[in-house]
Each structure stands twice: as structure tokens, then as C-alpha cells.
Design a protein around this motif. Structure first.
Motif, PDB file in Angstrom:
ATOM      1  N   LEU A  60      21.909 -45.292  93.179  1.00 44.59           N
ATOM      2  CA  LEU A  60      21.719 -46.718  92.934  1.00 44.59           C
ATOM      3  C   LEU A  60      20.248 -47.097  93.028  1.00 44.59           C
ATOM      4  N   LEU A  61      19.541 -46.557  94.009  1.00 36.62           N
ATOM      5  CA  LEU A  61      18.115 -46.848  94.141  1.00 36.62           C
ATOM      6  C   LEU A  61      17.333 -46.375  92.912  1.00 36.62           C
ATOM      7  N   LYS A  62      17.664 -45.191  92.436  1.00 38.77           N
ATOM      8  CA  LYS A  62      16.978 -44.673  91.250  1.00 38.77           C
ATOM      9  C   LYS A  62      17.267 -45.536  90.031  1.00 38.77           C
ATOM     10  N   PHE A  63      18.506 -45.986  89.914  1.00 38.32           N
ATOM     11  CA  PHE A  63      18.861 -46.832  88.783  1.00 38.32           C
ATOM     12  C   PHE A  63      18.141 -48.170  88.857  1.00 38.32           C
ATOM     13  N   LEU A  64      18.099 -48.760  90.061  1.00 36.58           N
ATOM     14  CA  LEU A  64      17.414 -50.039  90.233  1.00 36.58           C
ATOM     15  C   LEU A  64      15.933 -49.924  89.876  1.00 36.58           C
ATOM     16  N   GLU A  65      15.318 -48.817  90.268  1.00 35.25           N
ATOM     17  CA  GLU A  65      13.897 -48.633  90.006  1.00 35.25           C
ATOM     18  C   GLU A  65      13.611 -48.511  88.512  1.00 35.25           C
ATOM     19  N   ARG A  66      14.491 -47.825  87.810  1.00 34.44           N
ATOM     20  CA  ARG A  66      14.262 -47.558  86.387  1.00 34.44           C
ATOM     21  C   ARG A  66      14.736 -48.670  85.476  1.00 34.44           C
ATOM     22  N   GLN A  67      15.764 -49.428  85.913  1.00 29.83           N
ATOM     23  CA  GLN A  67      16.470 -50.290  84.976  1.00 29.83           C
ATOM     24  C   GLN A  67      16.361 -51.784  85.261  1.00 29.83           C
ATOM     25  N   GLU A  76      24.906 -57.936  84.510  1.00 26.95           N
ATOM     26  CA  GLU A  76      24.637 -56.923  83.496  1.00 26.95           C
ATOM     27  C   GLU A  76      24.039 -55.665  84.114  1.00 26.95           C
ATOM     28  N   LEU A  77      23.194 -55.823  85.129  1.00 27.89           N
ATOM     29  CA  LEU A  77      22.591 -54.664  85.770  1.00 27.89           C
ATOM     30  C   LEU A  77      23.647 -53.788  86.446  1.00 27.89           C
ATOM     31  N   PHE A  81      24.912 -49.963  85.662  1.00 30.03           N
ATOM     32  CA  PHE A  81      24.953 -48.861  86.612  1.00 30.03           C
ATOM     33  C   PHE A  81      26.277 -48.097  86.511  1.00 30.03           C
ATOM     34  N   VAL A  82      27.383 -48.844  86.442  1.00 32.76           N
ATOM     35  CA  VAL A  82      28.695 -48.205  86.311  1.00 32.76           C
ATOM     36  C   VAL A  82      28.775 -47.415  85.007  1.00 32.76           C
ATOM     37  N   GLU A  83      28.272 -48.006  83.921  1.00 33.62           N
ATOM     38  CA  GLU A  83      28.309 -47.320  82.629  1.00 33.62           C
ATOM     39  C   GLU A  83      27.434 -46.069  82.641  1.00 33.62           C
ATOM     40  N   ALA A  84      26.289 -46.158  83.335  1.00 30.01           N
ATOM     41  CA  ALA A  84      25.409 -44.993  83.407  1.00 30.01           C
ATOM     42  C   ALA A  84      26.073 -43.849  84.160  1.00 30.01           C
ATOM     43  N   LEU A  85      26.843 -44.179  85.204  1.00 32.78           N
ATOM     44  CA  LEU A  85      27.583 -43.149  85.924  1.00 32.78           C
ATOM     45  C   LEU A  85      28.675 -42.550  85.052  1.00 32.78           C
ATOM     46  N   LYS A 177      34.855 -58.306  85.514  1.00 36.15           N
ATOM     47  CA  LYS A 177      33.557 -58.221  84.837  1.00 36.15           C
ATOM     48  C   LYS A 177      32.934 -56.846  85.027  1.00 36.15           C
ATOM     49  N   ILE A 178      32.963 -56.347  86.235  1.00 39.26           N
ATOM     50  CA  ILE A 178      32.416 -55.019  86.519  1.00 39.26           C
ATOM     51  C   ILE A 178      33.455 -54.264  87.313  1.00 39.26           C
ATOM     52  N   ARG A 179      33.934 -53.165  86.791  1.00 36.79           N
ATOM     53  CA  ARG A 179      34.964 -52.414  87.484  1.00 36.79           C
ATOM     54  C   ARG A 179      34.756 -50.932  87.261  1.00 36.79           C
ATOM     55  N   GLY A 180      35.256 -50.161  88.207  1.00 36.24           N
ATOM     56  CA  GLY A 180      35.214 -48.724  88.038  1.00 36.24           C
ATOM     57  C   GLY A 180      36.167 -48.306  86.938  1.00 36.24           C
ATOM     58  N   PRO A 181      35.939 -47.165  86.328  1.00 41.60           N
ATOM     59  CA  PRO A 181      36.802 -46.697  85.248  1.00 41.60           C
ATOM     60  C   PRO A 181      38.193 -46.369  85.754  1.00 41.60           C
ATOM     61  N   GLU A 182      39.159 -46.410  84.866  1.00 37.10           N
ATOM     62  CA  GLU A 182      40.538 -46.105  85.228  1.00 37.10           C
ATOM     63  C   GLU A 182      40.659 -44.652  85.646  1.00 37.10           C
ATOM     64  N   ARG A 183      41.376 -44.448  86.715  1.00 36.46           N
ATOM     65  CA  ARG A 183      41.558 -43.095  87.211  1.00 36.46           C
ATOM     66  C   ARG A 183      42.662 -42.400  86.417  1.00 36.46           C
TER      67      ARG A 183
END
Length: 431
Positions: A60-67, A76-77, A81-85, A177-183
Motif C-alpha cells: 500500500l505504501l508503494k502504491f500511494l507513493e507512485r499513484q 478512485e485511489l 489499489f485493489v485493481e492493481a493487486l 464502490k470498492i470491494r475485494g474480488p469475488e473468491r
């Protein structure tokens, strides 16, 4: 220049307090102290949990720094992050973020989000739920403020929590709005059993040295897993003093103690942690980092004795006598060792999980099989075979729970499932 680096550090909560070894995150602003404090509060959790939580926060820290500058709102941020994962950051062979993340499995994404949720909850409890005066995602480079801001947003939108709890009607639109992907639920556990028709072959012909000498220690470990139902890690917590012999039947009586709080074999010490520290300058093996050769995990089995231990139950029962005979051969040839652990290597040092795993792979190959999880030829497949054998033997679910030392009676159900081939055979027999 910004960076996020993970390092191992010794942490004390205060003067005169004991020191603990934790993974720590170092940024251009220094150590992420709040995360170290969070790990200290959770110091009794497994080493795997501590490492995974640190990894999630590092991402998360790396994503925050870059994005940070790429999104117009926190919503949206966090969605990004979820989409990037889930999907990775490489698109059409390019990665404008510079993260170069590969796509992750849905289950892994949800585990990472759960860890971030836990840390954000901790930040809320320390700092409250008020948004910091500055918007650190846009104006500040301090990692602490970034994480505090994320904790604030998570608290108010529940965006990190929607994959964990059922939202109310009023929260439903926000939670989605922001959710983890379906398992994905895939029933593949039934194939993870070591084949019963090859276990004797493995013991007799798999674990031998180049000169043909039997590897008694590895044979004993396999017997503990296959006929005693132990997890591989639990075998490496056993002391030589934890085994006694029933004088009437000749059966081995084995207790597996909690690695740190279990009763010490030396009456001068109350717990095993104290015993290991004073006599051997060692920590309980579950408290080393996962990369340390002495590391052996502890899954929190159901302890059934007041001395914080549980007893191994061999099935079939005759295997307890076979274990005794094999144990006598092992102890007569065991290298001289100053350590209390039953299993040691050729130099007398505590045997490692990694070394045994390699021996198991070679033994499997030696009898013409391939080491593969889906083929049931990995070490944990022996525990699966034990649970399934109990089910086939007519034991009830509660009896199997007791034998496998599960805290929940439902945990053993995975071991009782028949394979697809067995279901097909049953269908053919029905005609």
C-alpha cells in the motif's frame, strides 16, 4: 528519493520491557513506528501473520507513493489499489506506474485487504477518526500521515471492510464502490492425500542414504504425520523428553507441547520459552522469522492437557508400537546433540523444515512418484490421509476433530471428502 524497504529490527515497547524481533518498514522519513507498535500488539500471532501483514502495508505504501497524483479522489485511489493487486500494473507490455506488479489470485487480494483493514483499525484506535489537517496524499511525504488518512477513509466508507462484513441497507451502495474480488471456491482438497498403497514403500525404500543406510529420523516424522495426523511443523517442536513408552503394550506415548507456554521438562523453569532461553539461548521455534533455519510454525491446535499439550493418537493403533521400535533404532544412531529437540541433523543441530522437505521430495522421487501437491505427494498430504482414514474407519466427526486437534468440528470436513474417482466408483457400484 522515495523508497520503502523491509528490514528486521529489535523492538522494545519501553524501558525494561522485553525485546522482540519484527519485520519493519523503512521509508525516506524513517521507520514506520506505528506499524511496529501494531505488530507488537499482535506479537502473539504467528510469524506468518506478522510477515504477511507487513507485506500488505508495504504494498500500500508503494502504491500511494507512485499513484497519488493519478487519482482525483480517495475513492478512485483505493479502487485503483485493489485493481492493481487483482489485475497487475502491466498493460500492453508497459507499466507507467513503475511498480511492475503481476496479477494476484482473488483469495490473495482479499487476504491483503484484510491485513490492511486490521492496521487501519489500529490507527483509528490511536489517532481517532478525524481527518488530519493536511491532505498527506497530495502534499506530504510522511508515510505515517498517509496511513492515518487511509484509516480515516476506510472507517467512514467501510471500503476495505465490505468483503468481511454484511453491510446494512444504508451502507450497501457505499460498500460496493470498492470491494475485494469475488473468491473462487474450488473443491480440490480431496486429491491431496498421500496414496495409502505407497506409504510402506516410501518408508522402507524412500528414506535411505546414498550408501543404503535408513534415514530413521525422516521415517519417524512421516509416521507422526501419516499415522499420527501431525502437521509437519508440529514434529519439530517435539523434545526427546516428550516421549515415553507404555510398559504393557510397548506403544509410544507422545505429547506435543505449546512451543513457548508449554510445561518445561526441567522443573527449574515454568515454561518452555524460559527453558530454551536459559539453557540453550534459543527462542521457541515458531518465533523465528520464516527465513530462519530454526523456524517451525504453530497453527494453534486444540490443546487437551492442563500442561498445554495434546497427545498423538496413532491410527491404526499398532503403528504406535512400530514407532517405538523405529525410535529405538533412531536413538541408538542419533548424532550427539546438546539440544532438547528429538530430531537433529547429522551435526547434532535441530533439524530444519526445509531440509526435511527436500528429503521428502527425494524420497518420493526415489520410489517413482513426483512431488506435487495435486498428486498428494507433499508432506501435508500425510495429514490428509490420516483424516480420511479415520472417516473410512467409521469415526464420528467429533472423534476426528479430537484426533486431529481442531478447535472447530467443521475443520476436519475437508479431510473427509471423497475424490471424484471414488464418487464415480460409488455410482457404478450403485447399479
Amino acid at each position: 528519493m522515495s523508497f520503502v524497504i523491509k528490514r528486521g529490527v529489535n523492538y522494545k515497547a519501553g524501558k525494561g520491557r522485553p525485546s522482540f524481533r519484527f519485520p519493519a518498514l523503512l521509508t525516506e522519513s524513517g521507520l514506520l513506528i506505528s506499524h511496529l507498535r501494531f505488530l507488537h500488539e499482535n506479537r502473539y500471532k504467528s510469524q506468518s501473520w506478522l510477515e504477511r501483514n507487513t507485506f500488505a502495508v508495504e504494498l500500500l505504501l508503494k502504491f500511494l507513493e507512485r499513484q497519488v497524483s493519478s487519482f482525483s479522489s480517495a475513492t478512485e485511489l483505493l479502487r485503483g489499489f485493489v485493481e492493481a493487486l487483482q489485475f497487475g500494473t502491466i498493460q500492453d507490455g508497459k507499466d507507467n506506474s513503475g511498480l511492475f506488479w503481476s496479477p494476484r489470485r482473488n483469495e490473495d487480494v482479499n487476504v491483503l485487504l484484510r491485513h490492511i483493514t486490521d492496521y487501519c483499525d489500529y490507527l483509528d484506535s490511536i489517532h481517532g477518526t478525524n481527518l488530519p489537517k493536511l491532505n498527506p496524499l497530495r502534499k506530504s511525504t510522511y508515510a505515517e500521515e498517509r496511513m492515518q488518512w487511509c484509516a480515516y477513509y476506510r472507517r467512514h466508507s467501510r471500503s476495505f471492510l465490505n468483503h468481511l462484513v454484511k453491510p446494512s441497507t444504508q451502507q450497501l451502495s457505499l460498500a460496493r464502490k470498492i470491494r475485494g474480488p469475488e473468491r473462487h471456491f474450488v473443491d480440490v482438497e480431496a486429491v491431496y492425500r498421500f496414496p495409502e498403497d505407497r506409504i510402506e514403500d516410501l518408508l522402507l525404500h524412500g528414506f535411505v542414504s546414498a550408501s543404503g543406510e535408513p534415514d530413521y529420523a525422516s521415517q519417524l516424522i512421516v509416521m507422526l504425520m501419516h499415522f499420527g495426523g501431525l502437521r509437519m511443523s508440529e514434529c519439530f517442536h517435539i523434545y526427546t523428553d516428550d516421549i515415553s513408552i507404555d510398559p504393557k503394550s510397548g506403544s509410544a506415548l507422545i505429547s506435543v507441547y505449546h512451543p513457548s507456554n508449554g510445561k518445561s521438562p526441567d522443573e527449574r523453569f515454568s515454561k518452555r520459552r524460559e527453558y530454551l532461553a536459559h539453557k540453550y539461548r534459543l527462542k521457541p521455534r515458531n518465533e523465528y522469522s520464516r527465513s530462519h533455519r530454526l523456524y517451525a510454525g504453530w497453527k494453534g491446535p486444540l490443546l487437551t492437557n492442563i500442561n498445554l499439550s495434546f497427545d498423538v493418537m496413532f491410527y491404526p493403533a499398532s503403528k504406535a508400537v512400530e514407532f517405538t521400535l523405529l525410535l529405538q533404532k533412531y536413538l541408538s544412531t542419533r548424532p550427539v546433540s546438546e539440544f532438547p529437540f528429538l530430531f537433529v541433523n547429522s551435526k547434532g543441530n535441530p533439524e530444519s523444515k526445509k531440509n526435511f522437505h527436500q528429503k521428502h521430495n527425494r524420497a518420493v522421487q526415489r520410489i517413482g512418484l513426483e512431488p506435487c501437491k495435486s498428486l498428494g505427494t507433499t508432506p501435508h498430504a500425510h495429514r490428509h490421509a490420516y483424516g480420511y482414514r479415520l472417516g473410512q474407519g467409521g469415526f464420528s466427526q467429533l472423534e476426528i476433530q479430537k484426533a486431529m486437534h481442531h478447535k472447530s468440528p467443521d475443520s476436519c470436513l475437508v479431510y473427509l471428502k471423497p475424490s471424484d474417482d471414488e464418487v464415480r466408483q460409488q455410482m457404478r457400484s450403485a447399479h
